[in-house]
Scaffold this active site. Structure first.
Site, mmCIF file in Angstrom:
data_model
loop_
_atom_site.group_PDB
_atom_site.id
_atom_site.type_symbol
_atom_site.label_atom_id
_atom_site.label_comp_id
_atom_site.label_asym_id
_atom_site.label_seq_id
_atom_site.Cartn_x
_atom_site.Cartn_y
_atom_site.Cartn_z
ATOM 1 N N ARG A 72 0.820 -1.214 0.000
ATOM 2 C CA ARG A 72 0.000 0.000 0.000
ATOM 3 C C ARG A 72 0.863 1.278 0.000
ATOM 4 O O ARG A 72 0.455 2.296 0.558
ATOM 5 C CB ARG A 72 -0.973 -0.003 1.182
ATOM 6 C CG ARG A 72 -2.385 0.410 0.773
ATOM 7 C CD ARG A 72 -3.384 0.325 1.919
ATOM 8 N NE ARG A 72 -3.809 -1.032 2.184
ATOM 9 C CZ ARG A 72 -4.307 -1.464 3.342
ATOM 10 N NH1 ARG A 72 -4.444 -0.626 4.354
ATOM 11 N NH2 ARG A 72 -4.682 -2.713 3.491
ATOM 12 N N ARG A 106 -2.906 6.684 1.323
ATOM 13 C CA ARG A 106 -3.351 7.918 1.980
ATOM 14 C C ARG A 106 -2.324 8.585 2.878
ATOM 15 O O ARG A 106 -2.498 9.741 3.249
ATOM 16 C CB ARG A 106 -4.627 7.630 2.796
ATOM 17 C CG ARG A 106 -5.882 7.565 1.933
ATOM 18 C CD ARG A 106 -7.123 7.349 2.784
ATOM 19 N NE ARG A 106 -7.239 5.970 3.195
ATOM 20 C CZ ARG A 106 -8.046 5.530 4.176
ATOM 21 N NH1 ARG A 106 -8.791 6.406 4.848
ATOM 22 N NH2 ARG A 106 -8.117 4.245 4.472
ATOM 23 N N ARG A 164 -6.268 11.633 -5.341
ATOM 24 C CA ARG A 164 -7.521 10.963 -4.937
ATOM 25 C C ARG A 164 -8.672 11.957 -4.954
ATOM 26 O O ARG A 164 -9.775 11.643 -5.425
ATOM 27 C CB ARG A 164 -7.303 10.368 -3.545
ATOM 28 C CG ARG A 164 -8.525 10.011 -2.733
ATOM 29 C CD ARG A 164 -9.074 8.656 -3.103
ATOM 30 N NE ARG A 164 -10.163 8.308 -2.172
ATOM 31 C CZ ARG A 164 -11.346 8.903 -2.133
ATOM 32 N NH1 ARG A 164 -11.623 9.887 -2.966
ATOM 33 N NH2 ARG A 164 -12.255 8.511 -1.258
ATOM 34 N N ASP A 166 -7.583 -2.234 -6.651
ATOM 35 C CA ASP A 166 -8.152 -2.875 -5.471
ATOM 36 C C ASP A 166 -8.501 -4.308 -5.823
ATOM 37 O O ASP A 166 -8.904 -4.591 -6.958
ATOM 38 C CB ASP A 166 -9.407 -2.128 -5.003
ATOM 39 C CG ASP A 166 -9.894 -2.675 -3.667
ATOM 40 O OD1 ASP A 166 -9.423 -2.178 -2.631
ATOM 41 O OD2 ASP A 166 -10.728 -3.613 -3.670
ATOM 42 N N TYR A 184 -15.106 -11.627 1.268
ATOM 43 C CA TYR A 184 -15.829 -10.397 0.900
ATOM 44 C C TYR A 184 -17.193 -10.724 0.297
ATOM 45 O O TYR A 184 -18.186 -10.074 0.605
ATOM 46 C CB TYR A 184 -15.012 -9.566 -0.088
ATOM 47 C CG TYR A 184 -13.921 -8.751 0.561
ATOM 48 C CD1 TYR A 184 -14.222 -7.617 1.307
ATOM 49 C CD2 TYR A 184 -12.586 -9.109 0.436
ATOM 50 C CE1 TYR A 184 -13.222 -6.866 1.904
ATOM 51 C CE2 TYR A 184 -11.575 -8.366 1.037
ATOM 52 C CZ TYR A 184 -11.902 -7.245 1.772
ATOM 53 O OH TYR A 184 -10.926 -6.503 2.375
#
Lengths: 341, 341
Positions: free
Chosen positions: B25, B29, B38, B75, B152
């Protein structure tokens, strides 16, 4: 059979006719009678703090199922009031600290005020449950382990990854060590009070142990946990340590003075028994199995038993039973252990 | 140095001047430039689905840090559109399926529609990143592992304990096996498309592997994961398998055709290397360390390196970097690996 029956015998690694069994969180929301009493109490905290009702829900699962042990109904956060910590529970049962204790400044303010109302109430509940139970059923007291409690204090509630709590340990090793020792000392007093009131054994829940690396667990957690457990020497009751997600921590547990290590489904029961000579093991069915049909529950339970050591074994789940578990799943789990249909 | 530099050399267990390093990652962020792009994209999904912007955020960390590899920004849920699955991302980045696929009835409706827009867009982004990168920097493609994706699908989003997903496997082993194979086949196509577009290596993320017991992982997950990885034989690129929380699963990984196993801080790097002969290992610093001051980050990183095998090692975190990580922590992490202040 003498007091405590096959549960205490298995803790002492004595031969038993079959493995003793109980279930973590066996007094809980999966039982309709629990939900009724919980509703009568008005809130989760009132239920914990009303000895008559806490005793009632502790006994409920024993009326329905032939468990070999009861565990006093309470919550690991309650004795934190003896350290001046205030918290609330949301409707879904999740705890929330009024003010998280993020670092050394907040930690330094913690003072042990001696056993308070919450300790006396748990003692009342224990005395009344012990009086009501058959002598061959053991009664367990419990507390949270220093690291698991510290995670709640720093995170302010249940955390997914415990990153803030871990970062606090890593950033401030010395004050963090003192915090863990303060928690250990308060919990030792709390467990001794429970034994005094009638608990036959005690379980220390390190639910979040598995979030740590072996090195971090050994450096930060072992010293405080050992101190807590050593304080229990005088009580002369079996000490059970639950290490959630702790399959990688078995070698780190060797120096801890415990009679029983309670493991989850990630840990092979025999491997735990070999890694921890002289200790009994407890566990370890994945509670997710109890959401499957009864025949699957029975098969999984039989596989668990086949993988368990021949002596020094207590059957249990690897984590608390889930609120959405059908009661029939517990029947199937017990039938596989105790015989019967 | 030849294409892919020390990263690909370490995947092949060839000698390197120092361990290659990247961070899971790393386009994320914690970087202010990521947050700006973003925001320009409008949403997380738009960012993933606009090749120009996905390429831009993929390259951002490489401009700031001397990483040995880039990983294409996307993703793990995106290629599920090739199976007709629809999802959304909440503002905090958490995925939510429009309709969870709770059991066999819903699973039976899944059909592979062939590579669609999402595959073509990731290919565009990969081609443009590969063209922009120096030849000695490797570019990784990735996908989710069948079990992590299945969790998921069944849970409908990120789950704490994956109990519904596990109960679905346990209750319906045969259709669950078919679901995992369908996911494996779709992900194999997706990874092959990424290699065709220019990915030098691929990483399969089994983030939730650690929720399963060794027996359940071996029974349900290994066959489908093996099928996915075997389909990559023809691509002739290193295959990395990330097993989150998988310290108890090392013996179960032996039959899987991977060049690199990526582990977290619960798994001893040398023990992994010994348990998986001929494989390289990647990892494994706890990302919580990167919330501590730089000197603590440096010390922890040096301890990680001291515990790593001499050949076949890629430095990384044990899980994705947290959004609240200070950029200075990454500097300290890299300085400990690459030398410098």
């Amino acid at each position: 059979m003498r007091t405590g029956g096959r549960f205490l015998a298995a803790c002492r690694r004595e031969p038993v006719d079959r493995p003793p069994v109980w279930i973590m969180r066996q007094a809980g929301r999966y039982l309709p009678e629990y939900r009724r009493t919980r509703s009568e109490a008005g809130s989760f905290l009132s239920l914990c703090r009303t000895p008559r009702l806490a005793a009632e829900v502790t006994l409920q699962p024993l009326r329905r199922f032939a468990f070999d042990a009861a565990i006093i109904f309470s919550d690991i956060l309650l004795p934190l009031t003896s350290l001046g910590i205030d918290f609330a529970f949301s409707d879904d049962g999740g705890p929330r600290l009024r003010e998280p204790l993020r670092g050394p400044t907040e930690w330094a303010g913690l003072r042990y005020h001696g056993p308070g109302d919450d300790t006396r109430k748990v003692q009342d509940a224990i005395a009344s449950v012990r009086a009501a139970l058959p002598t061959d059923t053991a009664l367990l007291g419990f507390c949270g382990a220093p690291w698991t409690l510290a995670s709640y204090l720093v995170e302010g509630g249940t955390s997914r990854d415990h990153a803030a709590a871990k970062a606090a340990l890593f950033s401030h090793p010395e004050p963090a060590g003192k915090l863990l020792v303060a928690l250990a000392d308060a919990m030792a007093e709390y467990l001794l009070a429970q034994v005094e009131a009638g608990a036959d054994a005690v379980q220390v829940f390190d639910s979040w142990a598995g979030a740590l690396s072996p090195a971090a667990y050994t450096e930060f957690v072992v010293p405080a946990t050992r101190r807590l457990l050593e304080r229990l020497d005088e009580a002369q009751v079996p000490r059970i340590l639950y290490v959630g997600g702790g399959s990688h921590l078995l070698p780190s547990l060797v120096p801890l003075p415990v009679e029983v290590v309670s493991v989850d489904w990630r840990t092979d029961l025999l491997a735990a028994s070999v890694a921890l000579p002289g200790r009994s093991v407890q566990g370890n069915l994945d509670p997710a199995f109890l959401l499957a049909p009864p025949d699957i529950v029975g098969e999984a339970t039989r596989r668990m038993l086949a993988a368990a050591p021949a002596v020094g074994y207590i059957a249990n789940l690897g984590h608390g039973i889930r609120p959405d578990t059908p009661v029939e799943s517990v029947d199937a789990f017990l039938a596989a252990i105790q015989g019967g249909s």
